[in-house]
Design a protein around this motif. Structure first.
Motif, PDB file in Angstrom:
ATOM      1  N   HIS A   1       0.856  -1.183   0.000  1.00  0.00           N
ATOM      2  CA  HIS A   1       0.000   0.000   0.000  1.00  0.00           C
ATOM      3  C   HIS A   1       0.893   1.234   0.000  1.00  0.00           C
ATOM      4  N   ILE A   2       0.464   2.222  -0.755  1.00  0.00           N
ATOM      5  CA  ILE A   2       1.094   3.535  -0.660  1.00  0.00           C
ATOM      6  C   ILE A   2       0.219   4.344   0.294  1.00  0.00           C
ATOM      7  N   VAL A   3       0.855   4.951   1.285  1.00  0.00           N
ATOM      8  CA  VAL A   3       0.115   5.587   2.376  1.00  0.00           C
ATOM      9  C   VAL A   3       0.588   7.029   2.564  1.00  0.00           C
ATOM     10  N   LEU A   4      -0.368   7.944   2.632  1.00  0.00           N
ATOM     11  CA  LEU A   4      -0.081   9.329   2.992  1.00  0.00           C
ATOM     12  C   LEU A   4      -0.506   9.526   4.437  1.00  0.00           C
ATOM     13  N   MET A   5       0.437   9.926   5.295  1.00  0.00           N
ATOM     14  CA  MET A   5       0.142  10.168   6.712  1.00  0.00           C
ATOM     15  C   MET A   5       0.287  11.661   6.967  1.00  0.00           C
ATOM     16  N   PHE A   6      -0.791  12.394   6.762  1.00  0.00           N
ATOM     17  CA  PHE A   6      -0.768  13.853   6.799  1.00  0.00           C
ATOM     18  C   PHE A   6      -0.970  14.341   8.232  1.00  0.00           C
ATOM     19  N   LEU A   7       0.001  15.081   8.755  1.00  0.00           N
ATOM     20  CA  LEU A   7      -0.101  15.658  10.091  1.00  0.00           C
ATOM     21  C   LEU A   7      -0.942  16.925  10.011  1.00  0.00           C
ATOM     22  N   THR A   8      -2.115  16.904  10.632  1.00  0.00           N
ATOM     23  CA  THR A   8      -3.049  18.026  10.479  1.00  0.00           C
ATOM     24  C   THR A   8      -2.756  19.179  11.430  1.00  0.00           C
ATOM     25  N   ASN A   9      -2.035  18.913  12.505  1.00  0.00           N
ATOM     26  CA  ASN A   9      -1.745  19.999  13.457  1.00  0.00           C
ATOM     27  C   ASN A   9      -0.286  20.451  13.350  1.00  0.00           C
ATOM     28  N   LYS A  10       0.162  20.668  12.119  1.00  0.00           N
ATOM     29  CA  LYS A  10       1.551  21.084  11.886  1.00  0.00           C
ATOM     30  C   LYS A  10       1.910  22.391  12.603  1.00  0.00           C
ATOM     31  N   LYS A  11       0.944  23.321  12.696  1.00  0.00           N
ATOM     32  CA  LYS A  11       1.240  24.626  13.286  1.00  0.00           C
ATOM     33  C   LYS A  11       1.477  24.535  14.791  1.00  0.00           C
ATOM     34  N   THR A  12       0.792  23.610  15.460  1.00  0.00           N
ATOM     35  CA  THR A  12       0.931  23.513  16.917  1.00  0.00           C
ATOM     36  C   THR A  12       1.843  22.377  17.342  1.00  0.00           C
ATOM     37  N   PHE A  13       2.129  21.459  16.419  1.00  0.00           N
ATOM     38  CA  PHE A  13       2.962  20.309  16.763  1.00  0.00           C
ATOM     39  C   PHE A  13       4.413  20.735  16.949  1.00  0.00           C
ATOM     40  N   LYS A  14       4.996  20.318  18.052  1.00  0.00           N
ATOM     41  CA  LYS A  14       6.408  20.583  18.302  1.00  0.00           C
ATOM     42  C   LYS A  14       7.085  19.260  18.613  1.00  0.00           C
ATOM     43  N   LEU A  15       8.149  18.977  17.880  1.00  0.00           N
ATOM     44  CA  LEU A  15       8.888  17.743  18.106  1.00  0.00           C
ATOM     45  C   LEU A  15       9.688  17.880  19.391  1.00  0.00           C
ATOM     46  N   LYS A  16       9.435  16.973  20.307  1.00  0.00           N
ATOM     47  CA  LYS A  16      10.141  17.007  21.581  1.00  0.00           C
ATOM     48  C   LYS A  16      10.604  15.593  21.897  1.00  0.00           C
ATOM     49  N   ASN A  17      11.889  15.398  21.986  1.00  0.00           N
ATOM     50  CA  ASN A  17      12.429  14.069  22.291  1.00  0.00           C
ATOM     51  C   ASN A  17      13.275  14.134  23.555  1.00  0.00           C
ATOM     52  N   PRO A  18      13.188  13.134  24.442  1.00  0.00           N
ATOM     53  CA  PRO A  18      12.235  12.030  24.313  1.00  0.00           C
ATOM     54  C   PRO A  18      10.831  12.451  24.749  1.00  0.00           C
TER      55      PRO A  18
END
Length: 197
Positions: free
Chosen positions: A143-160
């Motif tokens: 399957h080809i899959v598009l995983m679109f992040l809808t909250n790009k404006k509020t999403f902040k990558l925080k690791n861990p």
């Protein structure tokens, strides 16, 4: 043209879904399912960072064969070769596996909404569109899959980040010329399922 208006998505998501679907239509042969070998990632460069190619091996294994840069960044690890089902709690693995299986058996397009929950950072809110691809023997394994992040404006990558669970509010299917399944009725517990420690 496939109409995604029934699933209450934004214009931006709809446009990305249409880019993927139009390209999928372009590489199919008449009414057949396109070959994975005909897929050229550069033809959908605008959405490629959020694209994955999945291979369903069996009931317990759906492998990432390709994962876009945004997917890898969100996960914090290289996804290629990993089993997507390992990311889900036991209670939800069958539902995800069945969604891919049904999409291959009919065959039809699938959509699901996924919310990934974290204790100490905003959730990932994803709209996913998946379309079947044949292997060279004519079997739908990919399957080809598009995983679109809808909250790009509020999403902040925080690791861990401490991952605490998933919500899957909706799974539905679209007719791509071979018939279609009704909207999936999800068990109540799926609406708020927590991954065990």
């Amino acid at each position: 043209m496939l109409n995604f208006s029934d699933i209450n998505i934004s214009d931006t998501v709809n446009m990305s879904f249409q880019i993927l679907y139009n390209y999928w239509q372009e590489i199919r042969d008449g009414n057949s399912i396109p070959l994975k070998s005909d897929f050229n990632p550069m033809k959908i460069a605008s959405i490629l960072p959020e694209i994955a190619i999945m291979e369903r091996i069996d009931d317990n294994k759906i492998i990432y064969r390709l994962a876009g840069t945004e997917l890898v960044k969100r996960a914090g690890v290289n996804l290629t070769g990993t089993n997507i089902l390992n990311n889900f709690p036991t209670g939800i693995r069958k539902i995800i596996n069945d969604a891919y299986l049904k999409s291959a058996e009919i065959p039809c397009a699938g959509h699901h909404k996924v919310i990934m929950l974290y204790e100490d950072s905003p959730p990932n809110e994803l709209e996913c569109l998946y379309l079947p691809l044949n292997d060279n023997e004519g079997k739908i394994r990919f399957h080809i899959v598009l995983m679109f992040l809808t909250n790009k404006k509020t999403f902040k990558l925080k690791n861990p980040r401490k991952f605490i669970g998933y919500e899957i509010p909706a799974i539905c299917y679209f007719d791509i010329g071979f018939g279609c399944l009704d909207y999936e009725t999800l068990p109540e517990h799926v609406a708020n399922i927590t991954k065990p420690e």
